[in-house]
Design a protein around this motif. Sequence first.
Motif, PDB file in Angstrom:
ATOM      1  N   PRO A   5      42.573  37.403  29.173  1.00  7.89           N
ATOM      2  CA  PRO A   5      42.722  36.055  28.616  1.00  7.89           C
ATOM      3  C   PRO A   5      43.635  35.149  29.439  1.00  7.89           C
ATOM      4  N   GLU A   6      44.440  35.738  30.330  1.00  5.48           N
ATOM      5  CA  GLU A   6      45.319  34.910  31.156  1.00  5.48           C
ATOM      6  C   GLU A   6      44.564  34.229  32.293  1.00  5.48           C
ATOM      7  N   MET A   7      43.331  34.618  32.462  1.00  8.06           N
ATOM      8  CA  MET A   7      42.539  34.110  33.583  1.00  8.06           C
ATOM      9  C   MET A   7      42.162  32.640  33.346  1.00  8.06           C
ATOM     10  N   ARG A   8      42.413  31.793  34.366  1.00  9.83           N
ATOM     11  CA  ARG A   8      42.014  30.384  34.298  1.00  9.83           C
ATOM     12  C   ARG A   8      41.018  30.132  35.431  1.00  9.83           C
ATOM     13  N   PRO A   9      40.151  29.108  35.267  1.00  6.04           N
ATOM     14  CA  PRO A   9      39.096  28.906  36.260  1.00  6.04           C
ATOM     15  C   PRO A   9      39.584  28.805  37.704  1.00  6.04           C
ATOM     16  N   ASN A  10      40.741  28.177  37.927  1.00  6.28           N
ATOM     17  CA  ASN A  10      41.169  27.986  39.309  1.00  6.28           C
ATOM     18  C   ASN A  10      42.160  29.044  39.789  1.00  6.28           C
ATOM     19  N   ARG A  11      42.283  30.141  39.059  1.00  9.51           N
ATOM     20  CA  ARG A  11      43.222  31.181  39.479  1.00  9.51           C
ATOM     21  C   ARG A  11      42.468  32.430  39.949  1.00  9.51           C
ATOM     22  N   LYS A  12      43.095  33.133  40.865  1.00 14.49           N
ATOM     23  CA  LYS A  12      42.487  34.360  41.395  1.00 14.49           C
ATOM     24  C   LYS A  12      43.121  35.572  40.699  1.00 14.49           C
ATOM     25  N   PRO A  13      42.389  36.696  40.634  1.00 13.75           N
ATOM     26  CA  PRO A  13      42.965  37.887  39.985  1.00 13.75           C
ATOM     27  C   PRO A  13      44.337  38.254  40.526  1.00 13.75           C
ATOM     28  N   ASN A  14      44.539  38.003  41.810  1.00 14.36           N
ATOM     29  CA  ASN A  14      45.792  38.358  42.466  1.00 14.36           C
ATOM     30  C   ASN A  14      46.996  37.608  41.888  1.00 14.36           C
ATOM     31  N   ASP A  15      46.754  36.401  41.338  1.00 14.08           N
ATOM     32  CA  ASP A  15      47.855  35.605  40.799  1.00 14.08           C
ATOM     33  C   ASP A  15      48.330  36.150  39.454  1.00 14.08           C
ATOM     34  N   ILE A  16      47.493  36.903  38.794  1.00 13.39           N
ATOM     35  CA  ILE A  16      47.804  37.307  37.423  1.00 13.39           C
ATOM     36  C   ILE A  16      48.351  38.727  37.349  1.00 13.39           C
TER      37      ILE A  16
ATOM     38  N   GLY B 228      47.560  51.435  31.231  1.00 14.64           N
ATOM     39  CA  GLY B 228      47.142  51.751  32.590  1.00 14.64           C
ATOM     40  C   GLY B 228      47.974  51.033  33.634  1.00 14.64           C
ATOM     41  N   ILE B 229      47.865  51.530  34.864  1.00 12.73           N
ATOM     42  CA  ILE B 229      48.563  50.934  35.987  1.00 12.73           C
ATOM     43  C   ILE B 229      47.520  50.355  36.935  1.00 12.73           C
ATOM     44  N   VAL B 230      47.715  49.105  37.349  1.00 12.33           N
ATOM     45  CA  VAL B 230      46.766  48.466  38.260  1.00 12.33           C
ATOM     46  C   VAL B 230      46.870  49.139  39.624  1.00 12.33           C
ATOM     47  N   ARG B 231      45.742  49.625  40.102  1.00  8.67           N
ATOM     48  CA  ARG B 231      45.726  50.346  41.375  1.00  8.67           C
ATOM     49  C   ARG B 231      45.090  49.518  42.492  1.00  8.67           C
ATOM     50  N   GLU B 232      44.253  48.567  42.114  1.00 10.89           N
ATOM     51  CA  GLU B 232      43.503  47.823  43.105  1.00 10.89           C
ATOM     52  C   GLU B 232      43.159  46.451  42.522  1.00 10.89           C
ATOM     53  N   VAL B 233      43.246  45.414  43.336  1.00 10.09           N
ATOM     54  CA  VAL B 233      42.854  44.082  42.896  1.00 10.09           C
ATOM     55  C   VAL B 233      41.634  43.683  43.695  1.00 10.09           C
ATOM     56  N   THR B 234      40.545  43.339  43.018  1.00 13.29           N
ATOM     57  CA  THR B 234      39.342  42.892  43.721  1.00 13.29           C
ATOM     58  C   THR B 234      39.077  41.436  43.355  1.00 13.29           C
ATOM     59  N   SER B 235      38.056  40.861  43.951  1.00 19.06           N
ATOM     60  CA  SER B 235      37.796  39.441  43.706  1.00 19.06           C
ATOM     61  C   SER B 235      37.332  39.188  42.277  1.00 19.06           C
ATOM     62  N   ASN B 236      36.810  40.218  41.605  1.00 17.79           N
ATOM     63  CA  ASN B 236      36.311  39.975  40.256  1.00 17.79           C
ATOM     64  C   ASN B 236      37.010  40.805  39.179  1.00 17.79           C
ATOM     65  N   GLY B 237      38.140  41.409  39.523  1.00 18.31           N
ATOM     66  CA  GLY B 237      38.838  42.148  38.486  1.00 18.31           C
ATOM     67  C   GLY B 237      39.839  43.136  39.054  1.00 18.31           C
ATOM     68  N   TRP B 238      40.250  44.086  38.195  1.00 17.68           N
ATOM     69  CA  TRP B 238      41.275  45.051  38.585  1.00 17.68           C
ATOM     70  C   TRP B 238      40.793  46.484  38.323  1.00 17.68           C
ATOM     71  N   ALA B 239      41.072  47.367  39.269  1.00 17.97           N
ATOM     72  CA  ALA B 239      40.840  48.789  39.030  1.00 17.97           C
ATOM     73  C   ALA B 239      42.134  49.359  38.461  1.00 17.97           C
ATOM     74  N   VAL B 240      42.014  50.052  37.325  1.00 17.14           N
ATOM     75  CA  VAL B 240      43.204  50.488  36.595  1.00 17.14           C
ATOM     76  C   VAL B 240      43.212  52.008  36.449  1.00 17.14           C
ATOM     77  N   ASP B 241      44.334  52.610  36.813  1.00 15.88           N
ATOM     78  CA  ASP B 241      44.528  54.044  36.621  1.00 15.88           C
ATOM     79  C   ASP B 241      44.903  54.266  35.161  1.00 15.88           C
ATOM     80  N   ILE B 242      44.045  54.980  34.435  1.00 15.47           N
ATOM     81  CA  ILE B 242      44.322  55.186  33.011  1.00 15.47           C
ATOM     82  C   ILE B 242      44.675  56.649  32.723  1.00 15.47           C
TER      83      ILE B 242
END
Lengths: 256, 224
Positions: free
Chosen positions: B92-103, B64-78
Motif C-alpha cells: 500500500p505504500e507504493m505510489r505511481p511515481n515511486r520505484k520499489p527501491n524507494d520503499i 520476512g526479510i527482503v532479499r532482493e528488489v526487482t522492478s516489479n516487487g520484492w523477493a522475501v525470505d520467509i
Amino acid sequence: MVSEDLNRLSGDIQLIVDGKRLDGRGFDELRPINIKVGVLKRADGSCYLEMGKNKVVAAVYGPREVHPRHLADPVKAVVRYRYSMAPFSVEERKRPGPDRRSIEISKVSREAIEAVVMKELFPRSGIDVFVEVLQADAGTRTACLNAASVALVDAGVPMRGLISSVAVAKVDDILVLDPMKEEDNYGQADIPFAFFIRNDKIESIALLQMDGRVSRDEFKQALEMAKKGAMEIYQMQKEAIKAKYMIESEEVNSDE
Amino acid sequence: MTRPIVLPGELLASNPKVAGAGTYVDKGKVYAKFLGLLDKSETSVRVIPLKGRYIPSVGDVVIGIVREVTSNGWAVDINSPYQGFLPAAENPEMRPNRKPNDILEIGDIIIAKVTNIDPKMKVTLTMKDRMCRAVRFGRIVPINPARVPRVIGKGGSMIKLFKTELGVQIIVGKNGLIWISGDRRKVNIVEEAIYIIESEAHTEGLTDRITEFVKRRKGELNGQ
C-alpha cells in the motif's frame, strides 16, 4: 606382535577361536551401539552414533532451497547424501575429500534414504544429509545410514519409516553378524544390508551390496541374520529419539 | 491427557477415514509421517510435529526479510524452503511515481500475508491487510515453526497474556518469527517467556506456568 602381523599378511589369521569371535561375540551378536540425538546445534537434525569402534556423526539440513538452482526438481525434493571419512578415521592417514569409494557409498546410501523420505511433499527443495566418519572399524556405511536415518527423524522430515542397516560377513566359512575390522579385512565375504522398517516390520530392502562369494543357502541365512540384527538396531534408534524428548519433560516436572 | 511421542512409520489406525494432518495412508492403514505427538480421537488421528520447516499456506501471516528488489516487487525470505514474492502493487505504500527501491530495501523486515501458492510452490504475498506493515522498530525473535501454535496459545491466550500483563505489541508470524515491540525490559520478559514455551511446548500445564513466570518477572520489575 610381528609374527601376528606376518600371519595376517599371509592371510591365515584365525578369526573364529573356540566357537567365539575375536572380540568374544557370538555369531549373531551386534557390537555395542550408542546413539545420541540432536548433538549439532546449527543443523536441523543430527545424530552421533557409535557401533563398536565406529564413530560417526550425521547432520540433516532441510527441506531448504537448492543451490545451485538448476539442480532443483519442480515436482519433488532432491536428496543429497555425502558420506565422508575424516583423515584421522583410519589407521593410515587418509587423504581428505571425496574419493572413488566414498562417492560410491554416498550414491548407494542416498538411494536407500530416498526409499523412505517423502520427497514429493517438497517440490523445488533439497534435503541435505552429511555423514562424517570420525573413527572407522568396518561397516561404516551401515553405521552412517543408521545415524542418517535418526538425524532425518530428528529434523522432522516426513518419512514412510526408518532405515536400519547392518552387515553380515563370512569368515572361516561361518556367517557372522556386524563384522569388525579383522573380520572384514580377512573374511571371505561381506554383505551390507539396509532395510526399510515400518511399525516394527521389515517392509523392503533399501540397500544390498556384496563382495566375496557366498552360496545361495548362505545368502538366505545371511538375510535372516541381518533382518534380526536390523530389528535390534531399529529398537535402539527408536529409543534414542524418544529419550531426547523424555528427558526434557522430566526436567520440566522436577521444576514444579 | 499425555500425548505419546510417535515416530515416522508408526501404525496409528487401520481405518483410512480418520487420517488427519501428519499422517499418511498406505494400503488402507494410517501411519505417522514425522516425529510428533499423537492426537487421537474417535473421528480423527493426527500427529502434531515437534520439529520441522515452515511450509506456507494461504492466509498465513508471516514475517520476512527482503532479499532482493526487482522492478516489479520484492523477493522475501520467509524462513521456509520457498521464497515469497511481494508484487509492488500489493504494497500500500507504493505510489505511481515511486520505484520499489524507494520503499523497501534489501534487509528490511516486513509483516505480510500469503495470498497464493501455485503448484510449483511459488509463494505470493500481500501487505494489504490490517496486520501487515514494514517493521522499523521492535525486536524479532526466531523460534521453531512447529511451536508457533503454542506461542499463540488456545484462542490466542498466550498473546492476550503478554498484551494485558506487559502492554507490549506482539505479532506472531506462522513461519516462526515473532515481532515484539514496547518497553525494552518488558520485551525482555516476553522473549524469555517465548523461549520457555519453545523448549517446553510438548509438555502440559504450560499456560499456567507462563502466566506465573510473567507475573513474577513483572513483580520484580516493579519492585526495583
